[in-house]
Scaffold this motif. Structure first.
Motif, PDB file in Angstrom:
ATOM      1  N   GLY A  45       0.191   2.173   1.162  1.00  0.00           N
ATOM      2  CA  GLY A  45      -0.119   1.598  -0.146  1.00  0.00           C
ATOM      3  C   GLY A  45      -0.056   0.088  -0.145  1.00  0.00           C
ATOM      4  N   THR A  46       0.864  -0.466   0.643  1.00  0.00           N
ATOM      5  CA  THR A  46       0.985  -1.926   0.721  1.00  0.00           C
ATOM      6  C   THR A  46      -0.253  -2.544   1.370  1.00  0.00           C
ATOM      7  OG1 THR A  46       3.402  -1.775   0.870  1.00  0.00           O
ATOM      8  CG2 THR A  46       2.374  -3.808   1.658  1.00  0.00           C
ATOM      9  N   ILE A  47      -0.688  -1.975   2.493  1.00  0.00           N
ATOM     10  CA  ILE A  47      -1.892  -2.487   3.159  1.00  0.00           C
ATOM     11  C   ILE A  47      -3.095  -2.369   2.244  1.00  0.00           C
ATOM     12  CG2 ILE A  47      -3.486  -2.092   5.077  1.00  0.00           C
ATOM     13  CD1 ILE A  47      -1.099  -1.240   6.750  1.00  0.00           C
ATOM     14  N   ARG A  48      -3.228  -1.231   1.573  1.00  0.00           N
ATOM     15  CA  ARG A  48      -4.343  -1.026   0.631  1.00  0.00           C
ATOM     16  C   ARG A  48      -4.354  -2.093  -0.454  1.00  0.00           C
ATOM     17  NH1 ARG A  48      -2.336   3.144  -2.751  1.00  0.00           N
ATOM     18  NH2 ARG A  48      -1.365   1.321  -3.743  1.00  0.00           N
ATOM     19  N   ASP A  49      -3.199  -2.338  -1.053  1.00  0.00           N
ATOM     20  CA  ASP A  49      -3.136  -3.303  -2.153  1.00  0.00           C
ATOM     21  C   ASP A  49      -3.464  -4.717  -1.686  1.00  0.00           C
ATOM     22  OD1 ASP A  49      -2.517  -1.329  -3.930  1.00  0.00           O
ATOM     23  OD2 ASP A  49      -0.367  -1.745  -3.991  1.00  0.00           O
TER      24      ASP A  49
ATOM     25  N   ILE B 261      -4.536   8.863  -4.781  1.00  0.00           N
ATOM     26  CA  ILE B 261      -3.983   7.664  -5.422  1.00  0.00           C
ATOM     27  C   ILE B 261      -4.714   6.418  -4.928  1.00  0.00           C
ATOM     28  CG2 ILE B 261      -1.944   6.174  -5.549  1.00  0.00           C
ATOM     29  CD1 ILE B 261      -0.243   8.737  -5.493  1.00  0.00           C
ATOM     30  N   GLY B 262      -4.944   6.334  -3.619  1.00  0.00           N
ATOM     31  CA  GLY B 262      -5.652   5.186  -3.062  1.00  0.00           C
ATOM     32  C   GLY B 262      -7.069   5.077  -3.579  1.00  0.00           C
ATOM     33  N   CYS B 263      -7.746   6.207  -3.724  1.00  0.00           N
ATOM     34  CA  CYS B 263      -9.097   6.202  -4.301  1.00  0.00           C
ATOM     35  C   CYS B 263      -9.064   5.672  -5.730  1.00  0.00           C
ATOM     36  CB  CYS B 263      -9.690   7.603  -4.287  1.00  0.00           C
ATOM     37  SG  CYS B 263     -10.245   8.156  -2.670  1.00  0.00           S
ATOM     38  N   ASN B 264      -8.077   6.093  -6.500  1.00  0.00           N
ATOM     39  CA  ASN B 264      -7.956   5.602  -7.873  1.00  0.00           C
ATOM     40  C   ASN B 264      -7.792   4.088  -7.914  1.00  0.00           C
ATOM     41  OD1 ASN B 264      -8.249   7.807  -9.617  1.00  0.00           O
ATOM     42  ND2 ASN B 264      -6.155   8.496  -9.264  1.00  0.00           N
TER      43      ASN B 264
ATOM     44  N   ILE C  90      -6.700   4.727   3.974  1.00  0.00           N
ATOM     45  CA  ILE C  90      -5.660   3.784   4.403  1.00  0.00           C
ATOM     46  C   ILE C  90      -4.321   4.155   3.781  1.00  0.00           C
ATOM     47  CG2 ILE C  90      -4.869   1.392   4.176  1.00  0.00           C
ATOM     48  CD1 ILE C  90      -7.801   0.539   4.484  1.00  0.00           C
ATOM     49  N   THR C  91      -4.341   4.495   2.499  1.00  0.00           N
ATOM     50  CA  THR C  91      -3.110   4.887   1.820  1.00  0.00           C
ATOM     51  C   THR C  91      -2.500   6.116   2.473  1.00  0.00           C
ATOM     52  OG1 THR C  91      -4.116   4.093  -0.247  1.00  0.00           O
ATOM     53  CG2 THR C  91      -2.085   5.363  -0.441  1.00  0.00           C
TER      54      THR C  91
END
Length: 211
Positions: A49-53, A108-111, A129-130
């Protein structure tokens, strides 16, 4: 994360707890100290989640916005230390929880990608990635070749889950139903891959074989 989807929120907390505990076991096998145990758990559970953000310029980061996630992850990791032998014997339950975490993190990552206004392909990649990046970081820090690169049908499951979810949104399907359906499809596919040992084709190149 879409806060109005209760099932997704509950599954998220279950998933990061399971990821933290499996990461703690990995740390224990490499004789890390307690700080290493907690750090590896945080990287595994929250790293994707950190990399995604960061890539999507989506701030604050999920654990910065909700610092209690750090307490949950570190608490689960520390709890694993006295329960290590029991946790290590629960292989299949944790494999199932890992499969659940993969698809939940993907949705969640898609959202997040959709809310950031990203291209459809990027939204699906954000989900992937998430779902997989935390495990990759864990294996790299443990000096292992990441499982996702060794034929495991893992990233593919994430991509399929993200694609189903995104297409369902485009078709106007009810969000709650779509979340449950996407998770069910991805989870089932991952479990079938584990049971029947489905793997991605491997590229094997050995210079010695050419001589």
């Amino acid at each position: 994360m879409r806060e109005d989807i209760a099932v997704l929120t509950i599954a998220f907390y279950i998933a990061i707890t399971a990821e933290a505990m499996t990461a703690a076991l990995a740390a224990g096998r490499r004789k890390m100290d307690w700080f290493g145990v907690c750090l590896l758990a945080c990287v595994t559970a929250l790293g994707g989640g950190t990399i995604r953000d960061i890539l999507l310029d989506h701030y604050p980061l999920v654990w910065v916005e909700n610092p209690y996630l750090l307490l949950l992850v570190c608490g689960a990791a520390m709890l694993t230390i006295p329960l290590a032998r029991l946790v290590d014997r629960l292989k299949w339950p944790f494999l199932l929880l890992d499969a659940l975490g993969l698809v939940v993190f993907t949705v969640i990552g898609c959202n997040i990608g959709i809310e950031a206004g990203a291209h459809p392909m990027i939204s699906i990649v954000a989900g992937m990635i998430t779902g997989i990046a935390g495990g990759i970081l864990r294996d790299v820090l443990c000096n292992d070749i990441p499982l996702v690169f060794q034929g495991e049908l893992y990233a593919t499951v994430s991509i399929i889950t993200g694609a189903v979810y995104f297409l369902g949104l485009g078709w106007g399907l009810p969000v709650d139903l779509l979340v449950i359906g996407s998770i069910a499809i991805g989870f089932t596919l991952r479990v079938l891959a584990l049971v029947f040992k489905w793997e991605m084709p491997r590229f094997v190149y050995d210079r010695e074989m050419r001589k």
